[in-house]
Design a protein around this motif. Structure first.
Motif, PDB file in Angstrom:
ATOM      1  N   ILE A 211     -27.545  89.212  37.251  1.00  0.00           N
ATOM      2  CA  ILE A 211     -28.712  90.136  36.858  1.00  0.00           C
ATOM      3  C   ILE A 211     -29.644  89.374  36.009  1.00  0.00           C
ATOM      4  O   ILE A 211     -30.852  89.698  36.096  1.00  0.00           O
ATOM      5  CB  ILE A 211     -28.034  91.417  36.024  1.00  0.00           C
ATOM      6  CG1 ILE A 211     -27.346  92.228  36.699  1.00  0.00           C
ATOM      7  CG2 ILE A 211     -29.258  91.919  35.006  1.00  0.00           C
ATOM      8  CD1 ILE A 211     -26.578  93.191  35.901  1.00  0.00           C
ATOM      9  N   PHE A 212     -29.424  88.183  35.342  1.00  0.00           N
ATOM     10  CA  PHE A 212     -30.307  87.551  34.560  1.00  0.00           C
ATOM     11  C   PHE A 212     -30.953  86.397  35.451  1.00  0.00           C
ATOM     12  O   PHE A 212     -32.071  85.925  35.375  1.00  0.00           O
ATOM     13  CB  PHE A 212     -29.605  86.855  33.327  1.00  0.00           C
ATOM     14  CG  PHE A 212     -29.491  87.970  32.268  1.00  0.00           C
ATOM     15  CD1 PHE A 212     -30.671  88.415  31.687  1.00  0.00           C
ATOM     16  CD2 PHE A 212     -28.282  88.294  32.033  1.00  0.00           C
ATOM     17  CE1 PHE A 212     -30.447  89.238  30.553  1.00  0.00           C
ATOM     18  CE2 PHE A 212     -28.101  89.465  31.069  1.00  0.00           C
ATOM     19  CZ  PHE A 212     -29.112  89.947  30.232  1.00  0.00           C
TER      20      PHE A 212
ATOM     21  N   THR B  27     -37.979  96.786  38.430  1.00  0.00           N
ATOM     22  CA  THR B  27     -38.360  95.372  38.062  1.00  0.00           C
ATOM     23  C   THR B  27     -39.024  94.548  39.086  1.00  0.00           C
ATOM     24  O   THR B  27     -39.806  93.902  38.842  1.00  0.00           O
ATOM     25  CB  THR B  27     -37.143  94.695  37.337  1.00  0.00           C
ATOM     26  OG1 THR B  27     -37.490  93.570  36.639  1.00  0.00           O
ATOM     27  CG2 THR B  27     -36.301  94.331  38.252  1.00  0.00           C
ATOM     28  N   LEU B  41     -42.270  88.136  31.616  1.00  0.00           N
ATOM     29  CA  LEU B  41     -41.208  87.367  31.299  1.00  0.00           C
ATOM     30  C   LEU B  41     -40.588  88.681  30.390  1.00  0.00           C
ATOM     31  O   LEU B  41     -39.162  88.693  30.669  1.00  0.00           O
ATOM     32  CB  LEU B  41     -41.381  86.105  30.700  1.00  0.00           C
ATOM     33  CG  LEU B  41     -40.110  85.490  30.378  1.00  0.00           C
ATOM     34  CD1 LEU B  41     -39.643  84.997  31.808  1.00  0.00           C
ATOM     35  CD2 LEU B  41     -40.357  84.202  29.663  1.00  0.00           C
ATOM     36  N   MET B  45     -37.043  90.331  31.626  1.00  0.00           N
ATOM     37  CA  MET B  45     -35.777  90.084  30.743  1.00  0.00           C
ATOM     38  C   MET B  45     -35.202  91.471  29.930  1.00  0.00           C
ATOM     39  O   MET B  45     -34.198  91.763  29.878  1.00  0.00           O
ATOM     40  CB  MET B  45     -35.966  89.128  29.579  1.00  0.00           C
ATOM     41  CG  MET B  45     -36.199  87.652  30.301  1.00  0.00           C
ATOM     42  SD  MET B  45     -34.711  87.038  31.183  1.00  0.00           S
ATOM     43  CE  MET B  45     -34.917  87.394  32.690  1.00  0.00           C
ATOM     44  N   ALA B  48     -33.664  93.260  32.585  1.00  0.00           N
ATOM     45  CA  ALA B  48     -32.295  92.741  32.906  1.00  0.00           C
ATOM     46  C   ALA B  48     -31.346  92.952  31.819  1.00  0.00           C
ATOM     47  O   ALA B  48     -30.092  93.266  32.133  1.00  0.00           O
ATOM     48  CB  ALA B  48     -32.468  91.321  33.119  1.00  0.00           C
ATOM     49  N   ALA B  49     -31.751  92.911  30.371  1.00  0.00           N
ATOM     50  CA  ALA B  49     -30.762  93.122  29.423  1.00  0.00           C
ATOM     51  C   ALA B  49     -30.436  94.730  29.465  1.00  0.00           C
ATOM     52  O   ALA B  49     -29.049  94.726  29.133  1.00  0.00           O
ATOM     53  CB  ALA B  49     -31.725  93.109  27.979  1.00  0.00           C
ATOM     54  N   LYS B  51     -29.807  96.517  32.262  1.00  0.00           N
ATOM     55  CA  LYS B  51     -28.783  96.445  33.251  1.00  0.00           C
ATOM     56  C   LYS B  51     -27.495  95.629  32.952  1.00  0.00           C
ATOM     57  O   LYS B  51     -26.370  96.323  33.172  1.00  0.00           O
ATOM     58  CB  LYS B  51     -29.469  95.791  34.511  1.00  0.00           C
ATOM     59  CG  LYS B  51     -30.512  96.514  35.279  1.00  0.00           C
ATOM     60  CD  LYS B  51     -31.363  95.482  36.178  1.00  0.00           C
ATOM     61  CE  LYS B  51     -30.451  95.231  37.558  1.00  0.00           C
ATOM     62  NZ  LYS B  51     -31.217  94.047  38.211  1.00  0.00           N
TER      63      LYS B  51
END
Lengths: 221, 97
Positions: A211-212, B27, B41, B45, B48-49, B51
């Motif tokens: 995911i990252f 995203t 960015l 990010m 993503a955090a 998720k």
């Protein structure tokens, strides 16, 4: 109860919660491993921002997105496998585990095609021995054709980070195969599903790492 | 955890999965916007955090774990964040003094 009986009982006592907590501690070490990669990525990205963006343009966002969805779906089927097992539906648990393995394998196959396309463009990881023998890629070895440092760093990190991640996918898939075998044998069952649960935790962590990885390589170009 | 009486209920997991897919598509679409490097960015990010949080909390069953598990995970994330913060604050100020 005699003292001996108490001792025997204590010996056979299995602390499922403690085992799980211990497994989480192992997962934290995985987090540190990939955390170090992310720090290296962050530092070099800030030092070579434009080169990182140019190199990232060469990665296919569609492939990255497809693989992300595949991995998320595999996380869902993994959760469903454990749910089914705990509900006593062993056959369903096995099917869900097989689908999870299938999705993991699909991820690897797509990743393989993606890497192959990079190899065809002379982008790969090379050892210093290969460079010394003149077998290095002209794009990555000092010379007139060499890419800017930032792009060489980007591709190096891309192969190392997605490669380490792919290695975790392979380990997870093999582990699932073993778990599947144990479920078939009956040693993993609705009353004793701890191994399946920990296999699931591992698989989800591998998903969290992706995911990252996904936005850092495919999106912020 | 008492497992015997639990019934198979995929609904909650499917809802979490749908949210994860929605965030993934969001995203990707947001990354097409021209909002500069820092903005892109931060957005990527942050998504993503969220998720990762969903996966940790629901798929990895932190919601059903005792408090000590949540504290452990929080501590691990804080440790990692400290490492990031120290390293990046070091690099950000190199070459100035």
């Amino acid at each position: 109860m005699s003292e001996q009986a108490v001792t025997v009982e204590a010996f056979h006592h299995h602390d499922e919660e403690g085992t799980r907590l211990g497994f989480w501690l192992f997962l934290f070490t995985e987090l540190l491993l990939f955390g170090a990669f992310f720090i290296v990525y962050g530092v070099y990205r800030s030092a070579h921002l434009n080169d990182f963006k140019i190199a990232a343009e060469s990665l296919n966002t569609g492939i990255g997105t497809t693989n992300t969805i595949i991995l998320l779906a595999s996380s869902l089927t993994m959760v469903l496998s454990l749910n089914a097992m705990k509900a006593g539906r062993v056959k369903l648990a096995k099917s869900m585990l097989l689908i999870t393995m299938g999705l993991g394998t699909t991820f690897l196959i797509i990743k393989g095609f993606e890497w192959n396309a990079k190899f065809a463009h002379h982008l790969f990881l090379q050892t210093s021995a290969a460079i010394a023998e003149g077998k290095g890629s002209p794009l990555l070895t000092p010379g007139p054709e060499m890419l800017p440092d930032g792009q060489v760093l980007f591709y190096g990190l891309y192969f190392i980070m997605t490669g380490t991640h792919a290695l975790h996918i392979i380990i997870g898939a093999v582990w699932m195969g073993i778990v599947y075998f144990w479920i078939s044998k009956g040693s993993i069952n609705p009353d004793n599903a701890g191994v399946l649960e920990r296999c699931g935790l591992y698989w989800h962590l591998v998903d969290v790492i992706w995911i990252f990885l996904f936005p850092l390589y495919y999106l912020v170009a | 955890m008492n497992t015997k009486e639990q019934s198979f209920s995929p609904r909650g997991s499917i809802i979490v999965f749908s949210a994860l897919i929605f965030l993934t598509i969001a995203t990707v679409l947001l990354s097409g916007l021209d909002i500069g490097n820092a903005g892109a960015l931060i957005i990527a990010m942050s998504v993503a955090a969220v998720k990762a949080g969903l996966v940790l909390y629901f798929f990895m069953h932190l919601n059903h774990e005792p408090l000590i598990f949540k504290l452990f995970v929080a501590l691990a994330i804080i440790t990692l964040a400290t490492l990031f913060l120290l390293t990046f604050s070091d690099y950000a100020f190199r070459g100035i003094a």
